[in-house]
Design a protein around this motif. Structure first.
Motif, PDB file in Angstrom:
ATOM      1  N   GLY A   8       0.719  -1.327   0.021  1.00  0.00           N
ATOM      2  CA  GLY A   8      -0.018   0.216  -0.204  1.00  0.00           C
ATOM      3  C   GLY A   8       0.650   1.317   0.206  1.00  0.00           C
ATOM      4  O   GLY A   8       0.435   2.591   0.445  1.00  0.00           O
ATOM      5  N   ASP A   9       1.943   1.750  -0.172  1.00  0.00           N
ATOM      6  CA  ASP A   9       2.756   1.909  -0.602  1.00  0.00           C
ATOM      7  C   ASP A   9       2.443   3.628  -1.623  1.00  0.00           C
ATOM      8  O   ASP A   9       1.932   3.084  -2.781  1.00  0.00           O
ATOM      9  CB  ASP A   9       4.154   1.425  -0.686  1.00  0.00           C
ATOM     10  CG  ASP A   9       5.229   2.979  -1.518  1.00  0.00           C
ATOM     11  OD1 ASP A   9       6.490   2.557  -0.535  1.00  0.00           O
ATOM     12  OD2 ASP A   9       5.307   3.619  -1.387  1.00  0.00           O
ATOM     13  N   ASP A  10       2.265   4.600  -1.532  1.00  0.00           N
ATOM     14  CA  ASP A  10       1.750   5.394  -2.136  1.00  0.00           C
ATOM     15  C   ASP A  10       2.452   6.017  -3.395  1.00  0.00           C
ATOM     16  O   ASP A  10       1.700   5.771  -4.320  1.00  0.00           O
ATOM     17  CB  ASP A  10       2.512   7.050  -1.353  1.00  0.00           C
ATOM     18  CG  ASP A  10       1.064   7.308  -0.713  1.00  0.00           C
ATOM     19  OD1 ASP A  10       0.066   6.899  -0.022  1.00  0.00           O
ATOM     20  OD2 ASP A  10       1.814   8.408   0.360  1.00  0.00           O
ATOM     21  N   ALA A  11       3.958   5.457  -3.740  1.00  0.00           N
ATOM     22  CA  ALA A  11       4.308   5.953  -4.873  1.00  0.00           C
ATOM     23  C   ALA A  11       4.077   4.221  -6.109  1.00  0.00           C
ATOM     24  O   ALA A  11       3.149   4.454  -6.796  1.00  0.00           O
ATOM     25  CB  ALA A  11       5.718   5.147  -4.717  1.00  0.00           C
ATOM     26  N   LEU A  12       3.559   3.667  -4.947  1.00  0.00           N
ATOM     27  CA  LEU A  12       3.059   1.882  -6.137  1.00  0.00           C
ATOM     28  C   LEU A  12       1.741   2.220  -6.207  1.00  0.00           C
ATOM     29  O   LEU A  12       1.231   1.671  -7.411  1.00  0.00           O
ATOM     30  CB  LEU A  12       3.660   0.344  -5.589  1.00  0.00           C
ATOM     31  CG  LEU A  12       5.074   0.114  -4.327  1.00  0.00           C
ATOM     32  CD1 LEU A  12       4.561  -0.440  -4.006  1.00  0.00           C
ATOM     33  CD2 LEU A  12       5.638   0.576  -5.936  1.00  0.00           C
ATOM     34  N   VAL A  13       0.656   2.567  -5.095  1.00  0.00           N
ATOM     35  CA  VAL A  13      -0.601   2.709  -5.376  1.00  0.00           C
ATOM     36  C   VAL A  13      -0.512   3.644  -6.102  1.00  0.00           C
ATOM     37  O   VAL A  13      -1.404   3.265  -7.759  1.00  0.00           O
ATOM     38  CB  VAL A  13      -0.886   3.787  -4.288  1.00  0.00           C
ATOM     39  CG1 VAL A  13      -2.918   4.191  -4.793  1.00  0.00           C
ATOM     40  CG2 VAL A  13      -1.245   2.037  -3.308  1.00  0.00           C
ATOM     41  N   THR A  40       1.235  -6.689 -11.504  1.00  0.00           N
ATOM     42  CA  THR A  40       1.929  -5.982 -10.281  1.00  0.00           C
ATOM     43  C   THR A  40       2.656  -5.141  -9.959  1.00  0.00           C
ATOM     44  O   THR A  40       3.379  -5.242 -10.840  1.00  0.00           O
ATOM     45  CB  THR A  40       2.436  -7.737  -9.329  1.00  0.00           C
ATOM     46  OG1 THR A  40       0.994  -8.435  -9.412  1.00  0.00           O
ATOM     47  CG2 THR A  40       2.423  -6.799  -7.656  1.00  0.00           C
ATOM     48  N   VAL A  41       2.510  -4.151  -9.634  1.00  0.00           N
ATOM     49  CA  VAL A  41       3.130  -3.302  -9.546  1.00  0.00           C
ATOM     50  C   VAL A  41       4.325  -3.521  -8.209  1.00  0.00           C
ATOM     51  O   VAL A  41       4.037  -3.476  -7.247  1.00  0.00           O
ATOM     52  CB  VAL A  41       3.107  -1.385  -9.665  1.00  0.00           C
ATOM     53  CG1 VAL A  41       3.800  -0.336  -9.691  1.00  0.00           C
ATOM     54  CG2 VAL A  41       1.836  -1.593 -10.260  1.00  0.00           C
ATOM     55  N   ASP A  42       5.782  -3.267  -8.163  1.00  0.00           N
ATOM     56  CA  ASP A  42       6.795  -3.275  -7.686  1.00  0.00           C
ATOM     57  C   ASP A  42       7.250  -2.657  -7.402  1.00  0.00           C
ATOM     58  O   ASP A  42       7.843  -1.428  -8.271  1.00  0.00           O
ATOM     59  CB  ASP A  42       6.994  -5.122  -7.101  1.00  0.00           C
ATOM     60  CG  ASP A  42       7.953  -5.407  -8.478  1.00  0.00           C
ATOM     61  OD1 ASP A  42       8.938  -4.112  -9.391  1.00  0.00           O
ATOM     62  OD2 ASP A  42       8.364  -6.424  -8.248  1.00  0.00           O
ATOM     63  N   HIS A  43       8.554  -2.418  -5.851  1.00  0.00           N
ATOM     64  CA  HIS A  43       9.258  -1.372  -6.468  1.00  0.00           C
ATOM     65  C   HIS A  43      10.436  -1.039  -7.015  1.00  0.00           C
ATOM     66  O   HIS A  43      10.663  -0.146  -7.454  1.00  0.00           O
ATOM     67  CB  HIS A  43      10.299  -1.129  -4.722  1.00  0.00           C
ATOM     68  CG  HIS A  43       9.602  -0.835  -3.848  1.00  0.00           C
ATOM     69  ND1 HIS A  43       8.522  -2.328  -2.718  1.00  0.00           N
ATOM     70  CD2 HIS A  43       9.017   0.157  -3.075  1.00  0.00           C
ATOM     71  CE1 HIS A  43       8.052  -1.930  -1.797  1.00  0.00           C
ATOM     72  NE2 HIS A  43       7.683  -0.776  -1.630  1.00  0.00           N
ATOM     73  N   ASP A  44      10.626  -2.464  -7.499  1.00  0.00           N
ATOM     74  CA  ASP A  44      11.492  -2.129  -9.254  1.00  0.00           C
ATOM     75  C   ASP A  44      10.864  -1.095 -10.351  1.00  0.00           C
ATOM     76  O   ASP A  44      11.177  -0.458 -11.098  1.00  0.00           O
ATOM     77  CB  ASP A  44      11.469  -3.274  -9.465  1.00  0.00           C
ATOM     78  CG  ASP A  44      12.667  -4.012  -8.835  1.00  0.00           C
ATOM     79  OD1 ASP A  44      13.466  -3.344  -8.182  1.00  0.00           O
ATOM     80  OD2 ASP A  44      12.616  -5.583  -8.660  1.00  0.00           O
ATOM     81  N   SER A  45       9.223  -1.724 -10.574  1.00  0.00           N
ATOM     82  CA  SER A  45       8.427  -0.390 -11.558  1.00  0.00           C
ATOM     83  C   SER A  45       9.323   1.095 -10.699  1.00  0.00           C
ATOM     84  O   SER A  45       9.310   1.271 -11.829  1.00  0.00           O
ATOM     85  CB  SER A  45       7.219  -0.183 -10.813  1.00  0.00           C
ATOM     86  OG  SER A  45       6.882  -1.992 -10.977  1.00  0.00           O
ATOM     87  N   THR A  95       4.839  -7.030 -13.757  1.00  0.00           N
ATOM     88  CA  THR A  95       4.757  -8.030 -13.829  1.00  0.00           C
ATOM     89  C   THR A  95       2.800  -8.567 -13.881  1.00  0.00           C
ATOM     90  O   THR A  95       2.396  -8.156 -13.869  1.00  0.00           O
ATOM     91  CB  THR A  95       5.078  -8.729 -12.181  1.00  0.00           C
ATOM     92  OG1 THR A  95       6.386  -8.385 -11.784  1.00  0.00           O
ATOM     93  CG2 THR A  95       5.263  -9.656 -12.416  1.00  0.00           C
ATOM     94  N   ILE A  96       3.232  -9.555 -15.007  1.00  0.00           N
ATOM     95  CA  ILE A  96       1.751 -10.152 -15.984  1.00  0.00           C
ATOM     96  C   ILE A  96       1.978 -11.235 -15.522  1.00  0.00           C
ATOM     97  O   ILE A  96       2.740 -11.688 -16.321  1.00  0.00           O
ATOM     98  CB  ILE A  96       1.659  -8.825 -17.162  1.00  0.00           C
ATOM     99  CG1 ILE A  96       1.604  -7.775 -17.130  1.00  0.00           C
ATOM    100  CG2 ILE A  96       0.827 -10.115 -17.625  1.00  0.00           C
ATOM    101  CD1 ILE A  96       0.834  -7.385 -18.869  1.00  0.00           C
ATOM    102  N   ARG A  97       1.356 -11.226 -14.662  1.00  0.00           N
ATOM    103  CA  ARG A  97       0.971 -13.046 -14.646  1.00  0.00           C
ATOM    104  C   ARG A  97      -0.516 -13.556 -14.707  1.00  0.00           C
ATOM    105  O   ARG A  97      -1.191 -13.060 -15.148  1.00  0.00           O
ATOM    106  CB  ARG A  97       0.900 -13.579 -12.934  1.00  0.00           C
ATOM    107  CG  ARG A  97       0.392 -14.545 -12.696  1.00  0.00           C
ATOM    108  CD  ARG A  97      -1.378 -14.852 -11.976  1.00  0.00           C
ATOM    109  NE  ARG A  97      -0.983 -16.073 -11.024  1.00  0.00           N
ATOM    110  CZ  ARG A  97      -2.545 -16.406 -10.446  1.00  0.00           C
ATOM    111  NH1 ARG A  97      -3.769 -15.812 -11.462  1.00  0.00           N
ATOM    112  NH2 ARG A  97      -2.202 -17.949 -10.068  1.00  0.00           N
ATOM    113  N   LYS A 136       6.877  -3.539 -20.052  1.00  0.00           N
ATOM    114  CA  LYS A 136       7.203  -2.124 -19.951  1.00  0.00           C
ATOM    115  C   LYS A 136       5.432  -1.620 -19.922  1.00  0.00           C
ATOM    116  O   LYS A 136       4.999  -2.124 -19.994  1.00  0.00           O
ATOM    117  CB  LYS A 136       7.944  -1.442 -21.067  1.00  0.00           C
ATOM    118  CG  LYS A 136       8.886  -2.034 -21.271  1.00  0.00           C
ATOM    119  CD  LYS A 136      10.074  -0.381 -22.302  1.00  0.00           C
ATOM    120  CE  LYS A 136      11.073  -0.235 -21.364  1.00  0.00           C
ATOM    121  NZ  LYS A 136      12.089   0.219 -21.788  1.00  0.00           N
ATOM    122  N   ILE A 137       6.093  -1.026 -18.979  1.00  0.00           N
ATOM    123  CA  ILE A 137       4.054  -0.450 -18.887  1.00  0.00           C
ATOM    124  C   ILE A 137       3.982   0.428 -19.922  1.00  0.00           C
ATOM    125  O   ILE A 137       2.717  -0.079 -19.939  1.00  0.00           O
ATOM    126  CB  ILE A 137       4.168   1.270 -17.385  1.00  0.00           C
ATOM    127  CG1 ILE A 137       4.628   0.885 -16.240  1.00  0.00           C
ATOM    128  CG2 ILE A 137       3.175   1.515 -17.400  1.00  0.00           C
ATOM    129  CD1 ILE A 137       4.849   1.035 -15.077  1.00  0.00           C
TER     130      ILE A 137
END
Lengths: 550, 550
Positions: free
Chosen positions: A464-469, A511-516, A523-525, A536-537
């Motif tokens: 729930g990190d602001d940047a990822l959200v 999924t958006v993670d810190h590497d994003s 990541t697309i699952r 790439k986004i």
């Protein structure tokens, strides 16, 4: 009591928002269901896939006519007399039953009625006086006595009653097909079988008009070597479309073509090919309007083989009925290669009698008489300025004569594929329902085809990190603006969120993670392989579109 | 008699296949229309554009509920009492009229009734005994006495009666919106105004649920500086969304947001901005459920300003009504920042009295009593195993007490944008109808937005040469397989074929000529500019898709 698959699916359907029983807060009533948010999108997607098959692949046209239908239409079509179920009423427990539903297996309806073998399934009383009950919902248009009307039992009649206009739209060339997608109604005596027997249901029907002398289909060659799954009431066959026609298993190309189109549609929508077959109607099963009919049947663990599509040769039945009842010219024209001399029966008005007898109206009467088909004339009544006038036989001659004609009129035949959308939706759920176990925890997957899945992509920030959200929400909005249905979720572990999406058949999760934040990738699952790829986004939208477009 | 624009449009509509009067071969009946092949696609496209606005841009969810609606639902919602028109019957000519339709201009209904000023427009008789007539179509579910039901007058009730399930689907977060697209019915006394007043019509409705203490909208900031076209019954205003809310011209953000969304949708669908405005309902115009309502009105050369969308604040009216009638918990929960001590009124069952009096049923009665809202309790009747039992006052206490609570229940408010799809379709035709002259020949163009145009591309071989025909048909099939609606035409001059496409609003025409055989290019002609460009055959599909996607 262990749940069977129907119970399990209806439980998920209600919990997750596919299907709700209607009017539940007021106690509900059998035969009515609501589609929730996911069911409604599944339905839209299946109907749109159907339109792709019929409007784009097959080049049919679509129309949309009212569900409320005038009495006259359904009187002419035979539904007022024929659209019935043989019914018995129980005097003791005051219930009514469809005879077919409550007699013992292996005994025919006729036998049960004749031998007095109908027993009330509720109180055990012996039931008599089986009688046909019409299954159309009735209503009245206007105030006071108004005009009698029904809710349509099929969408087809809205097409037949417009045939002359649609023939003109199609520039008077046969074959052409007209489809309608919408509600049909059947006031069942006491519906069982849950969502498979609804009183208000969604249909998709095509009425394809052919010259009875030429039931070939322009696209037949494209599909002639494909295989059909047939069942002749004894054994299964797999046979090519061309062979089925050649061996007269299926009576004509047109019927066979639409059977194949139906098979292809159902399999594309996600029906299990091992639980699919076509079964031919026996003569005593045919509807009042049909000369040949094949049902596409789907197999259910609970219900066995269930009809989901009927593909009927309705011949000239309906158009004939409306021509006779309405007196409107709904014939097609077949051009001769060169003009022919033919003998015709003509109705020749005698003006010397009409004139004195009907004075001012004689001219109009003459015009109407000349337009009538002398071959079918018995007693003549014309309507002039709202007044109904009988024309006695001495006012006209019926004359046999020779005439040069460049073509001849005929009543087209109709091939009708008629789809029960609600049943297909149920079977898509049943055939794609998979139970699995992960770390001893049971969970379920709906392996819906991405074309029909209600939600295409789950979008999650890893935490729930602001940047990822912020990034996840941006991706969510971008995908939606590109026309892709998404579900944004930031609650619980990623595993939990995957499981929620698996349960409703969502084919992809992002999924958006810190590497994003640094590599601009996510990541697309994939639901079915559970494999994860980094993309790439900026490419996601195109990537997903490629996966979900038919 | 010179035709006005409505006559002209209805003539083209019938000739080209947009709109047909229903049941025409049986004499027809007022208030029912069919959509022909072009009308039906126009309707699909407009409804899908609407879905893009509501499902994707605004993130609403869609459901689909039956058109047949149980009596209990519409009794609770107030429609049984309130959905009426004041009507008079003529004893002489046996017709009925809606009072509003037949009184003189400038005179109010009350005045006309009181001063006996209602005259039969057909025979001139003086009419009395004006009485309300309910406008719902009635029907019966099941055989024998069955259950009383109506055809729904609006899709909204299907949403309200599922509120508790939809609230759960939305993970108990407000605001959330639920839409429904489908048929509505209104058994008009004697409909006039052609396609603008139908007895069976298509609606698209959104019910957006808000916390009454917070009628802000999450996307409000994105659109706050955009302009709204308002009319306050005296003069036109152009004002920003934010200012309209700040100055309390529009009561809250939510209402203003959906007004702007409506305006954007209508203009995107091809409504003329100069013939568009929002008009606020006066207090005596409001429907029985509304506290504030703005109509999106469109201007017609024949009919003047006509309501096409109503955007109403229905407050808690409907949910309240269903909570009271059904006794089902359809409240939302508002969490407190920290637990609060509140005083509550509780219903405390007295087991020492219930026990001996109701023995085995006492436990179940206790459970039901504890769930009731003590504040609204008057006379208590519970249903145990199908038996209705009155509970006298000595069986329970009503006690005022303090309790720690983490949140409180409330009934959400509803903002409802309700769209009349058929009216919008008519106005799209009227606003885009253009008459022109070419070489002294009069012809007409429908300048439909490519997003909604029923046919996107006309495909023509320049002449009926086999080689050109083959390529043209191949292009036609390729475009259709790419999901693009085409019309293949090889009849008449190219000019004639362009004119046919202009008349039905097709934005692009592709011509295959002899050069195409060598350069693999075709000519694409733009309807509005009439400019022609040459494009590679392989690029057409992508080029057209770019032009027709919203």
């Amino acid at each position: 009591m262990p749940q069977d698959i129907y119970d399990k699916i209806m439980m998920i359907a209600k919990r997750r928002g596919f299907i709700y029983p209607s009017f539940e807060i007021y106690g509900g009533i059998a035969g009515f269901y609501d589609y929730g948010p996911l069911g409604s999108q599944l339905k839209n997607n299946v109907e749109n896939l159907w339109r792709k098959f019929y409007l784009l692949k097959d080049n049919c046209i679509e129309i949309s006519t009212p569900t409320i239908t005038l009495y006259e239409v359904l009187k002419a079509s035979g539904h007022v007399e024929e659209f019935t179920d043989l019914t018995v009423d129980c005097n003791q427990c005051k219930r009514s039953y469809k005879v077919e539903d409550i007699i013992k297996k292996g005994i025919s309806i006729e036998q049960a009625v004749k031998e007095d073998k109908i027993i009330c399934p509720t109180c055990g009383a012996s039931l008599h006086d089986a009688h046909p009950v019409n299954l159309m919902f009735t209503t009245t248009i206007g105030v006071g006595e108004g005009r009698k009307a029904f809710l349509r039992p099929e969408t087809a009649q809205g097409i037949f009653t417009n045939f002359h206009l649609l023939y003109q739209y199609s520039r008077k060339k046969l074959p052409f097909g007209v489809v309608q997608v919408g509600k049909g109604y059947r006031n069942e005596i006491s519906p069982r079988q849950g969502t498979l027997r609804q009183r208000e249901f969604s249909m998709a029907e095509a009425e394809v008009f052919f010259d009875p002398q030429d039931k070939t289909h322009p696209y037949f060659d494209i599909i002639k070597d494909k295989e059909l799954f047939l069942f002749d009431n004894e054994k299964d066959w797999i046979i090519s479309v061309a062979d089925a026609v050649k061996k007269k298993i299926i009576n004509n190309q047109a019927l066979a073509y639409y059977m194949y189109l139906t098979q292809e549609f159902l399999l594309s929508a996600g029906v299990d090919p091992k639980k699919f077959r076509f079964r031919k109607h026996a003569a005593d099963e045919l509807a009042h309007y049909a000369t040949e009919c094949w049902d596409a049947e789907l197999n259910s663990e609970r219900f066995g083989w269930v009809e989901c599509v009927g593909i009927a040769d309705r011949s000239a039945y309906d158009l004939n009925a409306h021509i006779i009842a309405s007196n409107v010219d709904m014939y097609a024209l077949r051009s001769f290669d060169e003009p022919r001399e033919v003998s015709v029966t003509k109705l020749v008005p005698k003006m010397n009698i009409l004139g004195p007898r009907f004075s001012g109206k004689a001219g109009k009467i003459k015009e109407q008489l000349e337009q009538m088909d002398a071959a079918t004339v018995k007693k003549i009544t014309v309507t002039i300025d709202g007044e109904s006038i009988d024309i006695p036989k001495d006012c006209y001659d019926i004359v046999e004569m020779k005439e040069k004609q460049s073509g001849e009129k005929f009543v087209p035949h109709v091939i009708e594929p008629s789809y029960g959308i609600d049943r297909i939706l149920y079977f898509i759920l049943e055939h794609n329902y998979v139970e699995a176990k992960k770390k001893d925890e049971e969970y379920t997957i709906l392996k819906l085809n991405p074309w029909v899945a209600p939600i295409k992509v789950g979008v999650f920030p890893l935490i729930g990190d602001d940047a990822l959200v912020r990034i996840a929400k941006e991706i969510d909005r971008t995908l939606r603006n590109a026309g892709i249905a998404t579900y944004y979720d930031e609650g619980g572990t990623i595993g939990r969120r995957y499981a929620r999406m698996d349960e409703i058949g969502t084919p992809f999760c992002i999924t958006v993670d810190h590497d994003s934040l640094t590599d601009q990738k996510v990541t697309i699952r994939d639901r079915d392989t559970t494999k994860q790829e980094r993309k790439k986004i900026q490419d996601i939208s195109t990537y997903i579109k490629g996966k979900i477009s038919f």
